[in-house]
Design a protein around this motif. Sequence first.
Motif, mmCIF file in Angstrom:
data_model
loop_
_atom_site.group_PDB
_atom_site.id
_atom_site.type_symbol
_atom_site.label_atom_id
_atom_site.label_comp_id
_atom_site.label_asym_id
_atom_site.label_seq_id
_atom_site.Cartn_x
_atom_site.Cartn_y
_atom_site.Cartn_z
ATOM 1 N N SER A 143 0.839 -1.196 0.000
ATOM 2 C CA SER A 143 0.000 0.000 0.000
ATOM 3 C C SER A 143 0.874 1.246 0.000
ATOM 4 C CB SER A 143 -0.923 0.007 1.224
ATOM 5 O OG SER A 143 -0.154 0.026 2.410
ATOM 6 N N LEU A 144 0.272 2.349 -0.421
ATOM 7 C CA LEU A 144 0.970 3.625 -0.474
ATOM 8 C C LEU A 144 0.200 4.651 0.322
ATOM 9 C CD1 LEU A 144 1.638 3.824 -4.355
ATOM 10 C CD2 LEU A 144 3.142 2.859 -2.601
ATOM 11 N N ASN A 145 0.922 5.470 1.064
ATOM 12 C CA ASN A 145 0.241 6.630 1.649
ATOM 13 C C ASN A 145 0.125 7.680 0.553
ATOM 14 O OD1 ASN A 145 2.581 8.479 1.689
ATOM 15 N ND2 ASN A 145 3.410 7.088 3.263
ATOM 16 N N PRO A 146 -0.694 8.714 0.733
ATOM 17 C CA PRO A 146 -0.913 9.691 -0.335
ATOM 18 C C PRO A 146 0.365 10.362 -0.838
ATOM 19 C CG PRO A 146 -2.620 9.883 1.318
ATOM 20 C CD PRO A 146 -1.614 8.922 1.865
ATOM 21 N N ALA A 147 1.315 10.631 0.060
ATOM 22 C CA ALA A 147 2.559 11.253 -0.383
ATOM 23 C C ALA A 147 3.317 10.314 -1.312
ATOM 24 C CB ALA A 147 3.421 11.630 0.819
#
Length: 912
Positions: A78-82
């Motif tokens: 998963s990726l955080n928004p940044a």
Amino acid sequence: MPDEFELTPLWQKAFTPLADDQHADHRSRLRLSYFSLRKTVQHLADSIAIDLPMFTDHGLAHADALWGMASTIGGDVSLNPAEAFVLGGAFLLHDLGMALAAYPGGEADLERDPKFADLVAIEEQRLSSTDRSASSERVRTGAQQHAIAELLRRRHAAKAEELITQAFSLSNGDSVYLIEDHQLRLFFGRQIGQIAHSHWWPVADLKDKFAPPQGSCPAFPSDWVVDRLKLACLLRTADAAHIDHRRAPSLLHAFRKPSGLSRSHWYFQERLLRPVAQGDRLLYTSTGPFVADEAEAWWLAFETIQLINDELRQVDALLADMGRERLALRSVVGAGSPDRLSEVIPVDGWNPLDARLKVGNTVQVIANIGGRDLYGNRPDIALRELIANASDAVKARAAFEGASPRPVSITLELEGEDGSWWLEVADQGVGMTPEVMIDALTDFGHSHWRSDAMVEDFPGLAATGFEPVGKFGIGFFAVFLAADEIYVHSRGYNDAPRDTHVLVFQNGLAGRPLLRRANDLNEQLRDSGTKVRIRLRDDPRSVKGIFRRASKRLSHTQLLHSIVSRMCALSEVDILVQGPDDPRPRMVIEANDWIGLPTGELFRRLYQQGGENIVEREALERCEKLFIDRETRICGADGRVNGRAAIVTQMEMWTAGAFGTDKMGQLYVGGLQSSPFQNTLGAFRAQPLKADRLSAFPLGPVAAVADWANSQATRIKDLEGFSADRLWTLADYICGLGGKAEELPCVRVMEGGLNQTQLASWLKDRPMVHLISRSGFRHYPDATPWGFYTRDGESVALPDHGLLVDFFPYWFIPEDICPRPKDSRFEGVVADLDDDDPQAWWYQWASFGPVSLAVRTVAEVWGVDVVELVKGMRGHHATDEEDGRLEIPTVQGGTTKATAYTLVRDDYGRSE
């Protein structure tokens, strides 16, 4: 309606608004900034297809598709928004450097790159060699287009890193950036650029550059840390894996019409469906089977899938070794076997058996092809190839530095030590890094001088016109003809003495070479360059040794000086030699000094070996006089001297007592001895005809060789002691080199030889002419009476209207350099004619040389077109049924027969 990439898991997890989302404003800011960036780069991305139409899609559709590919490969990652913003920016930017518009100066920016001129020069050479009929303008244009495309490909990743912080000028003079938000550009711009660039790096480089953690942007939540390593791995694997029909739409293929390898790339990609996950592997399938005509595209798909598999495996190994979260997919179904891949990407009507050429016993092949099978039993070739490699390195350094090659030189040393003989060849050239040593000296067939590494390490070198002697990557292996124990010391051009490395072959080709750093100061080189030291297998002064002479008349030192003088007679670099009896190295050859040497001194360098007996010395003295009397220079179009030589006949050489190829003219490739050139004395700079450089032809253009041959005709015709027969023989040879020889005899009559002017006078009142082939007679040039006899020894008495001519003149120029001249006016009819028909004979053999001069003179005197004249010839030949040859009287009253053509003046409506 959202775009497809907005529905991918990676996008959804990062940018989908959450219930009671306390970071909704931050999330929205990044999402909107991404959309703004995407819109801004769209025109730049779309222009890639215009600049590089032969490539599959590298535009916005490709960047969007990477969201789905990364989601499939990453799995639960998963990726955080940044992170999503940075990765998305890298998706958008990673290929933008392929757009010419990314360079403010357009093509002019690329043309200023030092590598541009190199790429043009290399491509010009390739195009000229593959299509000799191509005009220079066409070659130049094609090479420049190739260089632009190649530079865009090479520089695109590095350019992507620059683009994010590069200001673009509007028509009103204002500056804009791809990311308008200054704060986002400041905090994330460099990360986006680096990750975009990283897809072009080796996987191993990711650890050093991206492993150290970085803090989060102060404007966003503290846990929105950007894991650069994770993002770099997602970008490179997704980019590599995106090879399905979305990158090569069929309709776009119809518009762009790619060809060659590009067409095969398009074809297989437009046939592949979107890949899916199968366990921890990536699965590709196709719209249908590939038939036999599509086999090349299928094999390209297989090779590409192997590369994708390698990329996934390397990334997985890196992440596992570092204890990091691994991606979900780690290999590709079918990558290990063509048969297995055909189960998911089927074929029809053929079997996917890997029938590519292979080398089974590599050591044996190298030993054969790089040794005796290529060069024969010639241990001296080992010495020549070591000098050739050293010469190339010295000339490359001089060309790169823009200086004459005189400040650096080659030194050869021969010494006896503990019952063994050691030969050392050292240069102060460009040297080699450890990586280049491995590529250049252990990879059979790898030519370093035209490699990508050479263009990168020495930009501008190829554009200087530097032309290496070694082109095929096989010359070094000739050293194993003479030695098994070899030490190669080398220091790269920009390296320090401590960076000197040694490549050791302890047991020839049978053992594994060892690469190590120089042990101490004695092994370190004080300047860039290479030193090769070999233990000779045999005493050099033996028939198996590098001198190939067992004579004890000369010492090892004398023989070393002698062989180097002849072998390197036209050397373009200084060569110093130190034999066992020399207290220090002695200059044997100064670069290009042969051009200014007195004629006699040049002759002695070429032919005097030392140790000759009195008979041999007298023969050399007679040949030297011939050379001094006749030597003229061959010059190229640029005025450079390409040779100093004289034409002589074999009979003259026999009369002088000089026999063997070592007394013929010598051809030199890159200043080093190649092969003899018959009917000449002297030396020629030459172009090789084969990889072994044991056969060559004088350096072009062909017109320069022809001009030299004509100058020899002028020089020789007035010399005393030349019989008409010898002049006739010379005329044949001169015409075979493209010359005219109009002042020399082109025919023989009973009274002697006739040149063109004399023949025209002889023809004036003749009602007919018999062209009689000389091939049926024995020839004794100095006999009295004149020297043509029947096989029974009777002297031939030519008929009153008879002209003795050579029906089949020599053509000494290799066909791939300049084809034998042919009269194209007969090209369409000769295929249906017998070889004895005069039109076929004229087209295939006789439309050049002395016989051509004779026929054209007849046509001119009689006022007949050559085509008409040839068609009207009457042939006299022997067939299976009868002997129809022309009957010729002999002086003794007998007769003989000869092949002939008769021309009757009345047949053409031209009476006397």
